[in-house]
Scaffold this motif. Structure first.
Motif, PDB file in Angstrom:
ATOM      1  N   ARG A 109       0.833  -1.204   0.000  1.00 27.50           N
ATOM      2  CA  ARG A 109       0.000   0.000   0.000  1.00 27.50           C
ATOM      3  C   ARG A 109       0.870   1.258   0.000  1.00 27.50           C
ATOM      4  N   ALA A 110       1.910   1.256   0.807  1.00 26.39           N
ATOM      5  CA  ALA A 110       2.798   2.421   0.876  1.00 26.39           C
ATOM      6  C   ALA A 110       3.522   2.639  -0.448  1.00 26.39           C
ATOM      7  N   HIS A 111       3.976   1.558  -1.070  1.00 25.52           N
ATOM      8  CA  HIS A 111       4.674   1.695  -2.348  1.00 25.52           C
ATOM      9  C   HIS A 111       3.734   2.150  -3.458  1.00 25.52           C
ATOM     10  N   LEU A 112       2.516   1.648  -3.445  1.00 25.60           N
ATOM     11  CA  LEU A 112       1.546   2.061  -4.461  1.00 25.60           C
ATOM     12  C   LEU A 112       1.214   3.544  -4.318  1.00 25.60           C
ATOM     13  N   LEU A 113       0.986   3.992  -3.092  1.00 18.88           N
ATOM     14  CA  LEU A 113       0.707   5.414  -2.876  1.00 18.88           C
ATOM     15  C   LEU A 113       1.908   6.278  -3.257  1.00 18.88           C
ATOM     16  N   GLY A 114       3.102   5.813  -2.953  1.00 21.99           N
ATOM     17  CA  GLY A 114       4.304   6.554  -3.332  1.00 21.99           C
ATOM     18  C   GLY A 114       4.483   6.620  -4.835  1.00 21.99           C
ATOM     19  N   LEU A 115       4.189   5.527  -5.523  1.00 23.74           N
ATOM     20  CA  LEU A 115       4.303   5.500  -6.981  1.00 23.74           C
ATOM     21  C   LEU A 115       3.291   6.440  -7.628  1.00 23.74           C
ATOM     22  N   ILE A 116       2.065   6.409  -7.148  1.00 25.96           N
ATOM     23  CA  ILE A 116       1.034   7.300  -7.692  1.00 25.96           C
ATOM     24  C   ILE A 116       1.377   8.759  -7.393  1.00 25.96           C
ATOM     25  N   GLY A 117       1.785   9.035  -6.160  1.00 29.26           N
ATOM     26  CA  GLY A 117       2.157  10.401  -5.796  1.00 29.26           C
ATOM     27  C   GLY A 117       3.344  10.904  -6.598  1.00 29.26           C
ATOM     28  N   GLY A 118       4.336  10.052  -6.808  1.00 30.74           N
ATOM     29  CA  GLY A 118       5.500  10.437  -7.603  1.00 30.74           C
ATOM     30  C   GLY A 118       5.142  10.708  -9.054  1.00 30.74           C
ATOM     31  N   ALA A 119       4.265   9.877  -9.618  1.00 31.53           N
ATOM     32  CA  ALA A 119       3.846  10.077 -11.005  1.00 31.53           C
ATOM     33  C   ALA A 119       3.063  11.382 -11.158  1.00 31.53           C
ATOM     34  N   VAL A 120       2.169  11.653 -10.220  1.00 32.78           N
ATOM     35  CA  VAL A 120       1.399  12.903 -10.269  1.00 32.78           C
ATOM     36  C   VAL A 120       2.328  14.102 -10.129  1.00 32.78           C
ATOM     37  N   LEU A 121       3.265  14.035  -9.206  1.00 29.93           N
ATOM     38  CA  LEU A 121       4.213  15.129  -9.020  1.00 29.93           C
ATOM     39  C   LEU A 121       5.076  15.335 -10.263  1.00 29.93           C
ATOM     40  N   LEU A 122       5.489  14.253 -10.891  1.00 26.78           N
ATOM     41  CA  LEU A 122       6.285  14.339 -12.114  1.00 26.78           C
ATOM     42  C   LEU A 122       5.516  15.035 -13.229  1.00 26.78           C
ATOM     43  N   VAL A 123       4.251  14.676 -13.395  1.00 30.14           N
ATOM     44  CA  VAL A 123       3.437  15.293 -14.443  1.00 30.14           C
ATOM     45  C   VAL A 123       3.166  16.758 -14.128  1.00 30.14           C
ATOM     46  N   VAL A 124       2.918  17.081 -12.859  1.00 30.71           N
ATOM     47  CA  VAL A 124       2.632  18.468 -12.480  1.00 30.71           C
ATOM     48  C   VAL A 124       3.863  19.352 -12.673  1.00 30.71           C
ATOM     49  N   VAL A 125       5.024  18.864 -12.264  1.00 33.10           N
ATOM     50  CA  VAL A 125       6.233  19.686 -12.329  1.00 33.10           C
ATOM     51  C   VAL A 125       6.780  19.782 -13.750  1.00 33.10           C
ATOM     52  N   PHE A 126       6.876  18.648 -14.449  1.00 39.26           N
ATOM     53  CA  PHE A 126       7.515  18.645 -15.763  1.00 39.26           C
ATOM     54  C   PHE A 126       6.539  18.576 -16.929  1.00 39.26           C
ATOM     55  N   GLY A 127       5.324  18.144 -16.695  1.00 34.84           N
ATOM     56  CA  GLY A 127       4.357  18.009 -17.773  1.00 34.84           C
ATOM     57  C   GLY A 127       4.604  16.745 -18.585  1.00 34.84           C
ATOM     58  N   VAL A 128       3.743  16.536 -19.566  1.00 31.49           N
ATOM     59  CA  VAL A 128       3.860  15.372 -20.438  1.00 31.49           C
ATOM     60  C   VAL A 128       4.418  15.841 -21.771  1.00 31.49           C
ATOM     61  N   SER A 129       5.418  15.150 -22.253  1.00 34.47           N
ATOM     62  CA  SER A 129       6.042  15.512 -23.520  1.00 34.47           C
ATOM     63  C   SER A 129       5.063  15.308 -24.672  1.00 34.47           C
ATOM     64  N   SER A 130       5.134  16.187 -25.653  1.00 31.79           N
ATOM     65  CA  SER A 130       4.210  16.090 -26.785  1.00 31.79           C
ATOM     66  C   SER A 130       4.524  14.904 -27.687  1.00 31.79           C
ATOM     67  N   ASP A 131       5.758  14.414 -27.645  1.00 32.97           N
ATOM     68  CA  ASP A 131       6.109  13.267 -28.485  1.00 32.97           C
ATOM     69  C   ASP A 131       6.103  11.948 -27.703  1.00 32.97           C
TER      70      ASP A 131
END
Length: 118
Positions: free
Chosen positions: A28-50
């Motif tokens: 559960r902790a790893h899943l929440l960390g993975l989801i939180g990290g992915a959301v933070l990555l998208v918020v900070v860097f965005g999704v590449s157009s390619d």
């Protein structure tokens, strides 16, 4: 307070714990960390157009395989370390998994390059 008194207080109201409680809590902790990290990555860097084109390249999957192998090793070793008395006989060999993943991936990419596929 003496050590014996502390042990007696801690052992006063013990309740049985399910055998898979540690694994479930870590998962559960790893899943929440993975989801939180992915959301933070998208918020900070965005999704590449390619990104759709990048997903089709073997190098993308090789870059993804390394952190996934690191996560697998970390989760397994953490689960073994939180349980006192569990043997870690060959657990140190698992630390080689990420390096082996990268080496096999590079060999595969070189093979694809020699065949002029990639």
């Amino acid at each position: 307070m003496r050590t014996e008194d502390l042990i007696a207080i801690l052992a006063l109201n013990l309740k049985p714990v399910r055998a898979d409680a540690v694994g479930k809590r870590l998962a559960r902790a790893h899943l929440l960390g993975l989801i939180g990290g992915a959301v933070l990555l998208v918020v900070v860097f965005g999704v590449s157009s390619d990104m759709p084109e990048q997903i089709l390249t073997p190098l993308f999957w090789l870059r993804l395989a390394f952190p996934l192998a690191m996560i697998a090793v970390a989760v397994t070793l953490a689960e073994r370390l939180v349980r006192p008395g569990v043997a870690i006989t060959s657990a140190w060999l698992m630390t080689l998994l990420p390096m082996l993943t990268m080496m096999l991936g590079v060999i595969f990419l070189l093979w694809l390059h020699l065949l002029n596929i990639a």
